[in-house]
Design an enzyme around this catalytic site. Structure first.
Site, PDB file in Angstrom:
ATOM      1  N   LYS A  55     -39.163 -27.535  -8.368  1.00 28.70           N
ATOM      2  CA  LYS A  55     -37.856 -27.620  -7.693  1.00 28.70           C
ATOM      3  C   LYS A  55     -37.660 -26.385  -6.808  1.00 28.70           C
ATOM      4  O   LYS A  55     -38.351 -25.371  -6.987  1.00 28.70           O
ATOM      5  CB  LYS A  55     -36.746 -27.715  -8.746  1.00 28.70           C
ATOM      6  CG  LYS A  55     -36.669 -26.511  -9.685  1.00 28.70           C
ATOM      7  CD  LYS A  55     -35.744 -26.746 -10.869  1.00 28.70           C
ATOM      8  CE  LYS A  55     -35.714 -25.548 -11.795  1.00 28.70           C
ATOM      9  NZ  LYS A  55     -34.911 -25.803 -13.013  1.00 28.70           N
ATOM     10  N   TYR A 276     -24.681   2.319   5.246  1.00 32.60           N
ATOM     11  CA  TYR A 276     -23.253   1.982   5.295  1.00 32.60           C
ATOM     12  C   TYR A 276     -22.429   2.828   4.339  1.00 32.60           C
ATOM     13  O   TYR A 276     -22.818   3.061   3.197  1.00 32.60           O
ATOM     14  CB  TYR A 276     -23.060   0.504   4.952  1.00 32.60           C
ATOM     15  CG  TYR A 276     -23.364  -0.406   6.117  1.00 32.60           C
ATOM     16  CD1 TYR A 276     -22.642  -0.333   7.299  1.00 32.60           C
ATOM     17  CD2 TYR A 276     -24.389  -1.335   6.025  1.00 32.60           C
ATOM     18  CE1 TYR A 276     -22.928  -1.166   8.371  1.00 32.60           C
ATOM     19  CE2 TYR A 276     -24.679  -2.181   7.084  1.00 32.60           C
ATOM     20  CZ  TYR A 276     -23.944  -2.088   8.256  1.00 32.60           C
ATOM     21  OH  TYR A 276     -24.236  -2.906   9.310  1.00 32.60           O
TER      22      TYR A 276
HETATM   23  C1  PLP Z   1     -35.810 -25.256 -14.110  1.00 29.79           C
HETATM   24  C2  PLP Z   1     -36.068 -26.089 -15.293  1.00 29.79           C
HETATM   25  C3  PLP Z   1     -37.246 -25.925 -16.053  1.00 29.79           C
HETATM   26  C4  PLP Z   1     -38.236 -24.804 -15.804  1.00 29.79           C
HETATM   27  O1  PLP Z   1     -37.749 -23.592 -16.298  1.00 29.79           O
HETATM   28  P1  PLP Z   1     -38.682 -22.266 -16.370  1.00 29.79           P
HETATM   29  O2  PLP Z   1     -37.819 -21.286 -17.055  1.00 29.79           O
HETATM   30  O3  PLP Z   1     -38.954 -21.878 -14.958  1.00 29.79           O
HETATM   31  O4  PLP Z   1     -39.905 -22.632 -17.089  1.00 29.79           O
HETATM   32  C5  PLP Z   1     -37.501 -26.828 -17.066  1.00 29.79           C
HETATM   33  N1  PLP Z   1     -36.627 -27.823 -17.346  1.00 29.79           N
HETATM   34  C6  PLP Z   1     -35.472 -27.994 -16.665  1.00 29.79           C
HETATM   35  C7  PLP Z   1     -34.559 -29.103 -17.030  1.00 29.79           C
HETATM   36  C8  PLP Z   1     -35.146 -27.125 -15.641  1.00 29.79           C
HETATM   37  O5  PLP Z   1     -33.992 -27.292 -14.978  1.00 29.79           O
END
Ligand code: PLP
Length: 388
Positions: A55, A276
């Protein structure tokens, strides 16, 4: 503009999926390390199938390259958050691969999803009803993943809703529930009693769908709870070489380095304000280097006055505020003449991991990684690249 550079600019801006040239810096992704990490996860969860969470563009690293490389290593299950992310990847994956949409479908997206052979996660009774209705309308049983909420209160059906759904006429006739999944709230704290409670509830709810494969574990759970991970694990971080737990896992392969460039070097007297609001004032004569990254690149603003970068083995503290496109490092420890514009500076690499940055800022490594902007050139190394 000379025609040669005009042509080069044109090429850069028109290349499909082109990544920015290395003006801000270079995010290098070692594909061999990602494959080695995929195999490491397989060794940690020998009875499970290893899916890949890709993702958010594989956490900002480039899913269109990484997903096919993982497929080449045998991975067949890919998780994204949105249908649009799945549609981006579908053509680069083998027919036998499965893409799952974790957030489920927005209303009206069912035909797009089904036609592309993408599998939605059903998180709510509404999503389940719409998928069933679409299957009925086209007269074809359709696959799905069913998510149950076992104690995170984020996505998925509660126990009552699951009961309602399974009693709903026709649901199991039209929807083939291939996987039942849930997500752990406290997997990064392996000793938390919340984990055992979620595992218990998951077993109870999943037993109502005996045909479905079970999926519960993210990266932290693969490491910390290897006895109860289910048949399909869902690591993201681990594949990208980032350890969700400390101390670091033996055998994990770092897969990412991030470099920026020195734009300008200057010597200043004591008592000079830097950046800044003059957040930092030099306590003594210093040499300063202005770097090519800022918070617009996802180089966190909170690192101002707190973080550091590296050149070779020399740690260079960041002084003053991080600006939008630049930040300033104190390079007094590097001998004069040994640093100049164009030099590379390590932001993430052997001296500073994503996990260390996350710990320093009290945030999640996921947040650092997915924040890295598209002004960094993505450069893939270490593996025969798939054909574009
Ligand atoms: C993002 C996600 C993962 C992966 O998580 P990691 O900590 O990167 O291994 C697994 N399952 C779901 C439902 C997620 O949203």
């Amino acid at each position: 503009m000379p025609t040669e550079s005009a042509a080069r600019l044109n090429e850069i801006s028109n290349r499909p999926g082109a990544s920015a040239p290395a003006e801000a810096g270079v995010l290098s992704v070692d594909l061999s390390a990602i494959i080695a990490n995929y195999r490491l996860v397989q060794a940690k969860a020998p009875s499970a199938r290893v899916g890949a969470v890709v993702k958010a563009d594989a956490y900002g690293l480039g899913a269109r390259t990484i997903a096919p490389v993982l497929a080449g290593a045998g991975c067949r299950d890919f998780f994204v958050a949105h249908l649009a992310e799945a549609l981006e990847l579908v053509s680069g994956l083998p027919e036998s691969a499965r893409l799952y949409v974790l957030n489920g479908l927005a209303p009206g997206m069912e035909s797009l999803c089904a036609d592309a052979g993408i599998v939605p996660v059903l998180n709510t009774l509404e999503q389940a009803r719409d998928w069933q209705a679409y299957a009925t309308a086209v007269g074809r049983k359709l696959p799905a993943v069913l998510q149950v909420d076992t104690g995170m209160s984020r996505l998925g059906l509660g126990a009552d809703e699951l009961e309602t759904l399974l009693r709903q006429p026709g649901f199991l006739d039209w929807v083939e529930v291939r996987v039942v999944m849930s997500h752990l709230a406290c997997a990064d704290m392996p000793d938390s009693p919340a984990n055992a409670e979620q595992v218990r509830r998951f077993a109870e709810m999943a037993s109502q769908l005996p045909e479905a494969e079970q999926s519960l574990a993210n990266s932290a759970a693969v490491l910390g709870m290897s006895d109860c991970v289910g048949g399909l694990v869902r690591p993201g971080l681990l594949l990208y070489g980032i350890d969700p737990l400390s101390p670091a896992t033996a055998g994990l392969h770092p897969a990412i380095t991030l470099d920026a460039r020195v734009i300008q070097v200057r010597s200043v007297q004591a008592g000079v304000g830097v950046g800044y609001d003059h957040d930092y004032v030099t306590p003594s004569p210093r040499r300063l280097a202005t770097l090519s990254v800022g918070y617009a690149d996802g180089w966190p603003r909170a690192l101002g006055g707190k973080g550091a970068v590296w050149i070779n083995d020399v740690c260079l503290p960041l002084v003053g505020r991080v600006s939008m496109d630049t930040c300033v490092a104190d390079v007094t420890d590097i001998p004069a003449g040994c640093i100049q514009p164009g030099d590379k500076v390590e932001l993430i690499g052997p001296h500073q991991s994503v996990s260390e940055l996350a710990a320093l800022l009290e945030t999640a490594p996921h947040a650092i990684l997915t924040g890295l902007g598209n002004r960094f050139e993505r450069r893939f190394t270490g593996h025969a690249l798939p054909q574009a």
